[in-house]
Design an enzyme around this catalytic site. Sequence first.
Site, PDB file in Angstrom:
ATOM      1  N   TYR A 118      65.317  10.625  49.306  1.00 53.71           N
ATOM      2  CA  TYR A 118      64.379  11.427  48.522  1.00 53.71           C
ATOM      3  C   TYR A 118      63.327  10.540  47.856  1.00 53.71           C
ATOM      4  CZ  TYR A 118      68.007  14.756  49.498  1.00 53.71           C
ATOM      5  OH  TYR A 118      68.901  15.535  50.172  1.00 53.71           O
ATOM      6  N   GLU A 158      85.134   7.976  64.402  1.00 49.42           N
ATOM      7  CA  GLU A 158      84.195   9.111  64.469  1.00 49.42           C
ATOM      8  C   GLU A 158      82.886   8.695  65.142  1.00 49.42           C
ATOM      9  OE1 GLU A 158      84.101  12.273  63.578  1.00 49.42           O
ATOM     10  OE2 GLU A 158      85.828  12.614  62.278  1.00 49.42           O
ATOM     11  N   LYS A 171      77.078   8.581  55.555  1.00 46.36           N
ATOM     12  CA  LYS A 171      76.615   9.369  54.408  1.00 46.36           C
ATOM     13  C   LYS A 171      77.754   9.644  53.457  1.00 46.36           C
ATOM     14  CE  LYS A 171      74.834  13.944  53.430  1.00 46.36           C
ATOM     15  NZ  LYS A 171      74.599  15.264  53.925  1.00 46.36           N
ATOM     16  N   SER A 202      71.485  13.276  47.456  1.00 45.91           N
ATOM     17  CA  SER A 202      70.903  13.854  46.250  1.00 45.91           C
ATOM     18  C   SER A 202      71.503  13.289  44.956  1.00 45.91           C
ATOM     19  CB  SER A 202      71.066  15.371  46.283  1.00 45.91           C
ATOM     20  OG  SER A 202      72.428  15.730  46.435  1.00 45.91           O
ATOM     21  N   LYS A 229      85.267  20.823  51.025  1.00 45.90           N
ATOM     22  CA  LYS A 229      84.944  20.549  52.429  1.00 45.90           C
ATOM     23  C   LYS A 229      85.860  19.482  53.027  1.00 45.90           C
ATOM     24  CE  LYS A 229      80.177  22.219  52.105  1.00 45.90           C
ATOM     25  NZ  LYS A 229      78.779  22.047  52.567  1.00 45.90           N
ATOM     26  N   LYS A 283      80.506  11.305  57.786  1.00 44.67           N
ATOM     27  CA  LYS A 283      80.069  12.031  56.594  1.00 44.67           C
ATOM     28  C   LYS A 283      81.287  12.297  55.728  1.00 44.67           C
ATOM     29  CE  LYS A 283      77.808  16.205  54.955  1.00 44.67           C
ATOM     30  NZ  LYS A 283      76.954  17.338  55.286  1.00 44.67           N
ATOM     31  N   ARG A 335      73.283  20.926  46.801  1.00 44.83           N
ATOM     32  CA  ARG A 335      73.820  22.290  46.941  1.00 44.83           C
ATOM     33  C   ARG A 335      73.139  23.217  45.940  1.00 44.83           C
ATOM     34  NH1 ARG A 335      80.112  20.360  47.766  1.00 44.83           N
ATOM     35  NH2 ARG A 335      79.741  19.311  49.760  1.00 44.83           N
TER      36      ARG A 335
HETATM   37  C1  PBG Z   1      74.796  20.456  54.921  1.00 45.06           C
HETATM   38  C2  PBG Z   1      74.329  19.211  54.255  1.00 45.06           C
HETATM   39  C3  PBG Z   1      74.667  18.718  52.990  1.00 45.06           C
HETATM   40  C4  PBG Z   1      73.881  17.588  52.783  1.00 45.06           C
HETATM   41  C5  PBG Z   1      73.122  17.395  53.940  1.00 45.06           C
HETATM   42  N1  PBG Z   1      73.412  18.410  54.842  1.00 45.06           N
HETATM   43  C6  PBG Z   1      75.580  19.272  51.949  1.00 45.06           C
HETATM   44  C7  PBG Z   1      77.026  19.291  52.194  1.00 45.06           C
HETATM   45  O1  PBG Z   1      77.526  18.824  53.222  1.00 45.06           O
HETATM   46  O2  PBG Z   1      77.700  19.850  51.355  1.00 45.06           O
HETATM   47  C8  PBG Z   1      73.867  16.749  51.532  1.00 45.06           C
HETATM   48  C9  PBG Z   1      72.576  16.047  51.271  1.00 45.06           C
HETATM   49  C10 PBG Z   1      72.421  15.499  49.890  1.00 45.06           C
HETATM   50  O3  PBG Z   1      73.288  15.622  49.002  1.00 45.06           O
HETATM   51  O4  PBG Z   1      71.356  14.927  49.641  1.00 45.06           O
HETATM   52  N2  PBG Z   1      75.949  20.357  55.658  1.00 45.06           N
END
Ligand code: PBG
Length: 327
Positions: free
Chosen positions: A316, A236, A251, A277, A220, A198, A208
């Site tokens: 989505y 990982e 992701k 998203s 992050k 990720k 968010r």
């Molecule tokens: C929570 C999480 C996130 C997403 C999935 N689980 C946000 C992030 O890590 O900041 C993002 C999903 C998306 O943008 O569609 N840890």
Amino acid sequence: MYLTRRNRITRRSAAIRDMVAETVLTPRDFILPIFIVEGKDTTEEISSMPGYYRRSIDKTIVDLKDVWNLGIRSVLLFVKCDDSKKDNTGLESWNPDGLMQRSIKAIKDALPEMVVMTDVALDPYSKYGHDGIVDEASGMILNDETVEALTKMSLSHARAGADFIAPSDMMDGRIGAFRKALEENNFTGTGIMSYSAKYASCFYGPFRNALDSAPGFGDKKTYQMNYANRIEAINETIQDVEQGADIVMVKPAMAYLDVLREVRNAVTVPVSAYQVSGEYAMIKASAERGWIDGEKAMIETLTSIKRAGADLIATYFGKEASQILNS
Ligand code: PBG
């Protein structure tokens, strides 16, 4: 002209093209992310994700009957936690009567065959909007304390009936810790879909906004991966498989198709990809302006994600794409 090979022969008609297509999408490929809020009879459109909604549990159930009938077999749950319940410990995340736990039960009651996956990370519950517990003196995210909290969260999801927990926090050692806790508590049928690779990505922005979970300070980057790296993703992912992950994930998806292909070649468990998203919002926004054909962009991107190596795609577009694929 004399040619031994005429490559255009297998592109001559739609029937021939379909016959030789290497990648075929089906609704079974999709994992549909679901946003759940407190209340009754509530459906709110997410402003940064046009055509996507947050729903109360009752409305979610109604929607999921459609989702099932479209051929989608798995959902990934996210809940919006009230501000008053956010803290720096994640306490609400393992509340047996919390919104997530009630949602899991309600969905499994109404649709027992639906595969229910649950996001495991503290950000919706964190007053700082971080995926883990913050050391307030240094601003650092504490790894081992976070894994301890997330272990409680994972067990509470398993207890409520989740089929797969889906840790998205990127702390070290979490998969092994969750697997051990599941074994010790006799949850021998609960799976782990690990967000293994990720990346720290700007494409999570609209999400968010949907959950009101943006980090209050910093970013992050001390836990999510640097998007400059590819080999690190293999590292990982292999570690997560060794620690007991049943499904791994890359992701975001579109900007990481190279990583996806390498991960697919490196492991022998199912690989998922998350079309996040921001990827959804980009396609929706340009389609709204008439700059691209949104439906075509949707199917082309999903097909390319599957071609790159995804066995499963969290997207989505799950419902919209299934409607087109079924027609
Ligand atoms: C929570 C999480 C996130 C997403 C999935 N689980 C946000 C992030 O890590 O900041 C993002 C999903 C998306 O943008 O569609 N840890």
